[in-house]
Design a protein around this motif. Structure first.
Motif, short mmCIF file in Angstrom:
data_model
loop_
_atom_site.label_atom_id
_atom_site.label_comp_id
_atom_site.label_asym_id
_atom_site.label_seq_id
_atom_site.Cartn_x
_atom_site.Cartn_y
_atom_site.Cartn_z
N TRP A 103 -0.90 -10.39 0.67
CA TRP A 103 -1.69 -9.39 -0.05
C TRP A 103 -1.77 -9.70 -1.54
N VAL A 108 -7.39 -10.28 1.29
CA VAL A 108 -7.23 -10.04 2.72
C VAL A 108 -8.42 -9.28 3.31
N PRO A 109 -8.94 -8.23 2.67
CA PRO A 109 -10.11 -7.55 3.26
C PRO A 109 -11.32 -8.47 3.40
N SER A 112 -10.87 -10.78 6.39
CA SER A 112 -11.11 -10.04 7.63
C SER A 112 -12.60 -9.84 7.85
N TRP A 301 0.37 -11.61 14.06
CA TRP A 301 0.47 -10.79 12.86
C TRP A 301 1.90 -10.80 12.33
N PHE A 305 1.90 -11.97 8.57
CA PHE A 305 2.10 -10.86 7.65
C PHE A 305 3.52 -10.29 7.70
N ARG A 377 1.78 -0.54 9.96
CA ARG A 377 1.46 -1.77 9.25
C ARG A 377 0.79 -1.49 7.91
N THR A 379 -1.82 -1.97 6.47
CA THR A 379 -3.21 -2.32 6.72
C THR A 379 -3.99 -1.02 6.88
N SER A 380 -5.21 -1.12 7.36
CA SER A 380 -6.01 0.08 7.63
C SER A 380 -5.38 0.93 8.72
N GLU A 381 -4.43 0.37 9.47
CA GLU A 381 -3.69 1.17 10.45
C GLU A 381 -2.99 2.33 9.76
N VAL A 417 -3.70 0.01 0.51
CA VAL A 417 -3.40 -0.85 1.66
C VAL A 417 -4.39 -2.00 1.81
N ASN A 418 -5.57 -1.85 1.23
CA ASN A 418 -6.52 -2.96 1.27
C ASN A 418 -6.58 -3.70 -0.06
#
Length: 420
Positions: A103, A108-109, A112, A301, A305, A377, A379-381, A417-418
């Motif tokens: 990150w 990272v975004p 993806s 992952w 990560f 996580r 992340t977007s999670e 997170v992003n």
């Protein structure tokens, strides 16, 4: 591409015959070092004249496959009397060092969104961008004969002999041209018996994509992870348009084969004729049993990560005036502060410091936010969990969406997170 490259090599001025390695011979080379006995005393290694060399050319352009092949060779082959230089290239990807934070190092975004692979390698060092315009090189030797300076000097000689390009090695052991432009980064891995040194050479990589993929942004991350050192870069094709990935592969390969194994002499054509030459290798389980398992681990992952060193994040976000309680006069900008600790890529703890004016305006979701985010996580999670937590307070009402204040919190959290 592999067949075209081989044709060019075969038609070059060198007099040796180069061919595709048959499966049996590739596997015999690869498995010759299995079951190496553990010896506490120093090994007796062969004299320089007893060492032969090969240039292995990977037929894959998948980053996880090539990293798995590199690791398989490192674990299983005996390089005592057979030194190997592997050349390989990849589709667009970002490769971070073993001890780095993705990150921090990569966008990272964006990766993806563009379906650009992110991979964590087993060696240390900094982050690099690969595409088909890079030539990647790995030098394998016994640990006792690992010599990074030898390898870099060899590449320098190949650049000058083949294209008249002058380069230097700086204090960080990067290859530099025109006094400041980096054309190659370098990293390594050493075990008790084996060592490898690898580097990537920029030939005609897409520098715009490289810059975007490795762009630094506001992230608020604090960590002890190994940081990369940004440097201005140049493509070798900018210095001489004769340099292509194929022509450079040929030039470095022949320089490797004409150079004695332990010192930087020039054995010329006579030495080339004594080597094992260029060999295509097919990185599959059929050739390298167990390779698929290594590849599968490298693309999880949890490896890419989850192996990130622990870190904390702290971000401040000014609250828009229209979201604050209108009955008060504020002496300073009211800010929402998000603090988070992340362990193995998972949120371990999180706090929201909510300004009084924001609380008075109706936001009261802090407790449920903390409960729902732990273990998610980074992340977007985690964003989805946050939104779900804030929606729970509407379960007994007709409201089925976040209000303006909750949307603001979610937007701020998304930026954390992003790392936008």
């Amino acid at each position: 591409m592999a067949q075209a490259t081989m044709k060019k090599i075969a038609m070059s001025s060198a007099c040796i015959m180069v061919g595709i390695t048959r499966r049996a011979s590739a596997r015999s080379l690869a498995t010759s070092g299995k079951n190496l006995s553990a010896k506490k005393k120093e090994r007796e290694l062969p004299a320089e004249g007893e060492i032969t060399k090969s240039v292995f050319m990977s037929q894959s352009t998948d980053i996880y496959t090539n990293l798995a092949l590199e690791d398989w060779m490192y674990r299983n082959m005996d390089f005592s009397n057979h030194h190997v230089m592997m050349v390989w290239r990849n589709e667009p990807c970002v490769v971070i060092g073993r001890h780095q934070n993705p990150w921090l190092e990569a966008n990272v975004p964006l990766l993806s969104e563009r379906e650009i692979a992110l991979a964590r390698r087993n060696s240390g060092g900094g982050t690099v961008y690969h595409d088909r315009g890079n030539l990647n090189i790995t030098f394998f030797t016994p640990r006792e004969r690992y010599d990074r300076k030898y390898n870099l000097e060899l590449i320098k000689r190949a650049l000058f002999r083949g294209f008249g390009i002058k380069s230097t090695i700086n204090e960080r052991q990067d290859l530099i041209v025109r006094d400041k432009y980096k054309i190659s980064g370098t990293a390594s891995r050493l075990s008790r018996l084996t060592g490898y040194h690898h580097c990537t050479l920029l030939v005609n990589a897409n520098k715009a994509d490289l810059s975007k993929a490795l762009a630094k942004r506001e992230h608020g991350i604090q960590t002890n992870a190994t940081p990369s050192t940004p440097s201005p870069v140049a493509n070798l094709a900018e210095l001489d348009n004769r340099v292509t990935v194929d022509s450079l592969q040929t030039a470095v390969g022949y320089e490797y084969l004409r150079t004695p194994a332990l010192h930087l002499g020039d054995g010329g054509q006579d030495m080339i004729s004594k080597q094992r030459g260029f060999q295509f290798v097919n990185p599959t389980d059929d050739w390298f049993p167990g390779l698929a398992e290594l590849k599968n681990e490298l693309q999880t992952w949890d490896w890419c990560f989850g192996r990130t060193p622990d870190f904390t994040v702290s971000r401040n976000f000014p609250v828009p005036a229209e979201l604050l309680a209108p009955s008060k006069v504020y002496s300073a900008t009211e800010e929402l502060v998000i603090n988070m600790s992340v362990v193995k890529g998972l949120i371990d703890d999180v706090t929201l410091n909510i300004p009084p004016g924001f609380v008075e305006s109706g936001f009261h979701g802090e407790a449920s936010v903390i409960t729902h985010l732990k273990g998610k996580r980074f992340t977007s999670e985690a964003l989805s969990a946050l939104q779900e937590a804030m929606l729970t307070r509407h379960m007994n009402t007709d409201v089925k969406k976040l209000d303006e204040k909750e949307q603001f919190v979610a937007k701020c959290f998304d930026q954390v997170v992003n790392t936008i």
